[in-house]
Each structure stands twice: as structure tokens, then as C-alpha cells.
Design a protein around this motif. Structure first.
Motif, PDB file in Angstrom:
ATOM      1  N   ASN A  57       0.820  -1.217   0.000  1.00  0.00           N
ATOM      2  CA  ASN A  57       0.000   0.000   0.000  1.00  0.00           C
ATOM      3  C   ASN A  57       0.855   1.268   0.000  1.00  0.00           C
ATOM      4  O   ASN A  57       0.392   2.336   0.371  1.00  0.00           O
ATOM      5  N   ALA A  73      -3.395   4.075   4.332  1.00  0.00           N
ATOM      6  CA  ALA A  73      -2.712   2.826   3.990  1.00  0.00           C
ATOM      7  C   ALA A  73      -2.816   1.823   5.127  1.00  0.00           C
ATOM      8  O   ALA A  73      -3.008   0.616   4.895  1.00  0.00           O
ATOM      9  N   LYS A  77      -6.340   0.414   5.180  1.00  0.00           N
ATOM     10  CA  LYS A  77      -6.481  -0.554   4.091  1.00  0.00           C
ATOM     11  C   LYS A  77      -5.755  -1.857   4.431  1.00  0.00           C
ATOM     12  O   LYS A  77      -6.253  -2.961   4.164  1.00  0.00           O
ATOM     13  N   THR A  78      -4.572  -1.727   5.016  1.00  0.00           N
ATOM     14  CA  THR A  78      -3.800  -2.914   5.411  1.00  0.00           C
ATOM     15  C   THR A  78      -4.568  -3.761   6.425  1.00  0.00           C
ATOM     16  O   THR A  78      -4.622  -4.999   6.308  1.00  0.00           O
ATOM     17  N   GLN A  87      -7.318  -5.607   4.721  1.00  0.00           N
ATOM     18  CA  GLN A  87      -6.807  -6.720   3.906  1.00  0.00           C
ATOM     19  C   GLN A  87      -6.368  -7.878   4.784  1.00  0.00           C
ATOM     20  O   GLN A  87      -6.605  -9.052   4.456  1.00  0.00           O
TER      21      GLN A  87
END
Length: 415
Positions: free
Chosen positions: A373, A404, A407-408, A411
Motif C-alpha cells: 500500500n 494505507a 487498508k492494510t 486486507q
């Protein structure tokens, strides 16, 4: 867990393959090959941009390719680089005077790396103990902290509690007593007639940005004063603005007897370190008793002078404090959104240690996913990750980092 979508480009793969068999594997870097940098951002050999949220372990506090530092370096390099301390040089005196003033100390002994600065304070404390305090020869003891990190020389790893740094490097140097970090009473109990110094980091960076109680350093100062013992504070990672103050000691109003300084002192372009301390301690060094071919060379002194002039403005400390608050606010919200993954964090200035759930993810997995990311960070131990962007990072940079991270986490949760 452990998902990553990052795929190294052709140039990256070739560069990594070129290291195989010729570069000693004493590091386990992420599979990214960096080629350029500006400010808080770096670019890899395939042209992809990443936010650098490690800053060379705080060596790059002022950002990559800082023009002010580059000009000071190149101007000096065109005149005179190295002469060794066999001769005087024009800017050594001004550099040491400026650093002494910045730290509130009397004298400065310049070296190159942080580990050399720490080794210098060990030698100074021992010699001071014998010549001034009257400790019996070869019996000097220095109290250190569990989970410390001061470098990787054979003497320093002798008092490390990190098995990776210590195991199989014996026999170990004697003369060190380790106590729990943050426990001033344990320090008091460990003092004997042979104790010459207490050596500590104000915040333990390598251990995961571990912040002691606010009373810890003031209590150490009083204990050392009561027992005629030197207080040595290692500000190699915490110094030069990282915590929102010039030095972390300032946050609790403590003046040590010796500072070890490095990393950011070289402006991210050159290894510069130093010991700043009281005259009665550093004057135990006389001609021939300690030295360094490169320590305090004209190029290093010019860079150090420029760094000191930049930190004196206060803008980097202010930005570290402001961006640190911004980062903390984001992390508070992320912890609410991902309580299963993000267990907690410790933050001071623009320096954060984040604890992830060890049952679900490792620190390395978090770093690999963050890399996918476009943010580069570094794990500490186990499931702890350190975040320390350059002190020139903007509000937008911190927002990018936190997006980021969000988002990490999504995920990693999805697998």
C-alpha cells in the motif's frame, strides 16, 4: 493472515538477485530496492513511490535530499574532506561549541556512529570512576536496562537482552548490571560502591517505542546525584526533534552527565555521532587515550553545524508534535475499528510503536502489506511495528499513511 498484493518489478528482482551470495545476510529487508528520495518520499528502481515511515531509524529526520544539508555537505567537500585529528580544522571548534550549547553541556567528543558514541561513554565513565570517584581498578560497574539497544559492538551486545544480537558472540565483556527499564527503584537497589554510571535510553526505540513513567528520568537523576554516579542518556534515536522536543530529556526537565548523539546529527547523508558532556567527566580523556580517524572531520563538522542550525529554528520539533497528534488521533480511531488486530500503541512526537495481535499477524506481515500500500515501516519484535516518518512529513503524508494502515488492516482481516 499475511495477504500481500505487492509484486516486485523486473528491475527490483534483478537488483535483489545481484545481492545474493555477495551481500552478507545480517539483515532481512523488505523486497523493495530504493533509488531516489525527496522529503518523506522514496522511489524504487521500477519508478514506484513509497512514503518512508522509518526515516533510517531517525537518521533521516530532516527528509531525503534536504537541499540545506546537501549544500553544506557539497560546499565543504569541495574544500576539504578528511585530515584526521592529527591537525586542527576550521569548523571543528564551531561544531563542538554549537553542539555543547544545544545540549547545555561543556564539551563535545565527536565520533562517527552511534555505537562508537556509546563505547566512548563507557570508557569515559570507567576512567572517571577510577580517577575521580576512586573505584578499585577494573571493578567498575555500569547499570543498564533490560531490552536496551545501544548498538552491536562486542562490548555493547554483552549487556543486550536480545538473543539475536547477543547469542554466540561471547565471551562477553563484564562490568554491566541490567535492571528493568522504567524501574527507578531497581536501579537504586543495583547500585554498589563500584557503580560508575547508569546508561539508559529515554525511550526504547528498538524494543518498540517503549515510554517509561514520566518520573523515571528525574528519579534516575536524583539517584545518581545521591550516589556520585554518572547518568548517561542515549538520545541517538530520540534526539533532534523526534519526540517533539530537541531531546527527550527536555520533556521531563532532566540534564544527564553525558549524552550520546548520532543518526540525525549526520543529516541523513553522512555518519556523524558525538558525546556531549560535563567537563569533569570528558577531561579524563587525554592525548592518545581515545580517538577516531574520521571522528570530527571537516565534512562531518560542516554537516553537523548545518543540522544544529536547522534544529534551532524549532520548526521540526513543532511539526513532530503536531503531526504526532494527528497520527495518534487516526490510530485511536483505527483501534476502535480493528480491536481484534490493533491492540494498542505508544506515541511520543512523531514516533509510534503499534502492537498487533500476535495470534493473528506478525509485525513482518504488517510491514509487507503496508509496502503493498506504498508505505515503508519496520517491525520491532514479534508483532510490534514502529512508525517514524521524517519530521518534514506533511498533514497529507500522515493522512496517506493512515489510509494505507486502514487498508492494510482490512486486507489482513479479510485474509
Amino acid at each position: 493472515m499475511g495477504r500481500t498484493t505487492y509484486q516486485p518489478g523486473n528491475a527490483t528482482r534483478r537488483a535483489i538477485e545481484a545481492e545474493a551470495g555477495v551481500v552478507v545476510g545480517n539483515y532481512h529487508p523488505l523486497p523493495v530496492v530504493l533509488e531516489k528520495g525527496e522529503g518523506a518520499w522514496v522511489t524504487d528502481v521500477d519508478g514506484r513511490e513509497f512514503l518512508d515511515a522509518l526515516s533510517g531509524y531517525s537518521a533521516v529526520n530532516f527528509g531525503h535530499s534536504n537541499l540545506q544539508i546537501i549544500r553544506a555537505m557539497t560546499d565543504q567537500a569541495m574544500q576539504l574532506g578528511l585530515i584526521a585529528r592529527a591537525f586542527h580544522s576550521a569548523n571543528l571548534g564551531p561544531f563542538c561549541a554549537a553542539l555543547a550549547e544545544l545540549t547545555g553541556m561543556d564539551m563535545v567528543l565527536p565520533m562517527n556512529t552511534g555505537a562508537e558514541a556509546v563505547e566512548t561513554t563507557i570508557k569515559a565513565a570507567r576512567k572517571w570512576g577510577y580517577l575521580v570517584k576512586g573505584v578499585e581498578r577494573d571493578r567498575a560497574e555500569i547499570i543498564v536496562m533490560d531490552d536496551n539497544f545501544h548498538g552491536r559492538t562486542s562490548t555493547i551486545v554483552s549487556f543486550s537482552s536480545d538473543p539475536d544480537a547477543r547469542d554466540d558472540f561471547g565471551p562477553y565483556t563484564p562490568g554491566f548490571v541490567s535492571v528493568p527499564f522504567g524501574d527507578a527503584e531497581a536501579v537504586r537497589r543495583a547500585i554498589t560502591k563500584n557503580t560508575v554510571a547508569v546508561l539508559t535510553e529515554p525511550i526504547q526505540g528498538e524494543a518498540g517505542v517503549v515510554i517509561p513513567p514520566a518520573s523515571f528520568l528525574p528519579e534516575l537523576r536524583q539517584i545518581c546525584d545521591d550516589n556520585n554516579v554518572l547518568l548517561i542518556v542515549d538520545e541517538i534515536q530520540s534526539g533532534f526533534g523526534r519526540t517533539g522536543a530537541t531531546f527527550a530529556c527536555e520533556l521531563v526537565g532532566v540534564q544527564p552527565d553525558l549524552y550520546t548523539l548520532g543518526k540525525a546529527l549526520g543529516g541523513g547523508v553522512y555518519p556523524v555521532s558525538a558525546v556531549a558532556g560535563k567537563r569533569e567527566v570528558l577531561e579524563v580523556f587525554t592525548a592518545g587515550t581515545h580517538g577516531s580517524t574520521f571522528g570530527g572531520n571537516p565534512l562531518a563538522a560542516a554537516i553537523g553545524l548545518e543540522v544544529i542550525s536547522m534544529i534551532r529554528t524549532g520548526e521540526y520539533q513543532q511539526n513532530a508534535a503536531e503531526r504526532g497528534r494527528q497520527l495518534r488521533d487516526h490510530l485511536v480511531e483505527l483501534q476502535k475499528q480493528f480491536p481484534d488486530l490493533l491492540l494498542g500503541f505508544r506515541q511520543i512526537g512523531l514516533w509510534v510503536g503499534v502492537d498487533f495481535n500476535p495470534d493473528l499477524v506478525t509485525g513482518r506481515q504488517v510491514c509487507e502489506q503496508m509496502m503493498s500500500n506504498r508505505v515503508l515501516i519496520k517491525d520491532a519484535h514479534g508483532s510490534v511495528v514502529r512508525i517514524s516518518p521524517p519530521l518534514c512529513a506533511t498533514e497529507g503524508d500522515i493522512d496517506f499513511l493512515c489510509i494505507a494502515l486502514s487498508k492494510t488492516l482490512e486486507q489482513l482481516r479479510a485474509g
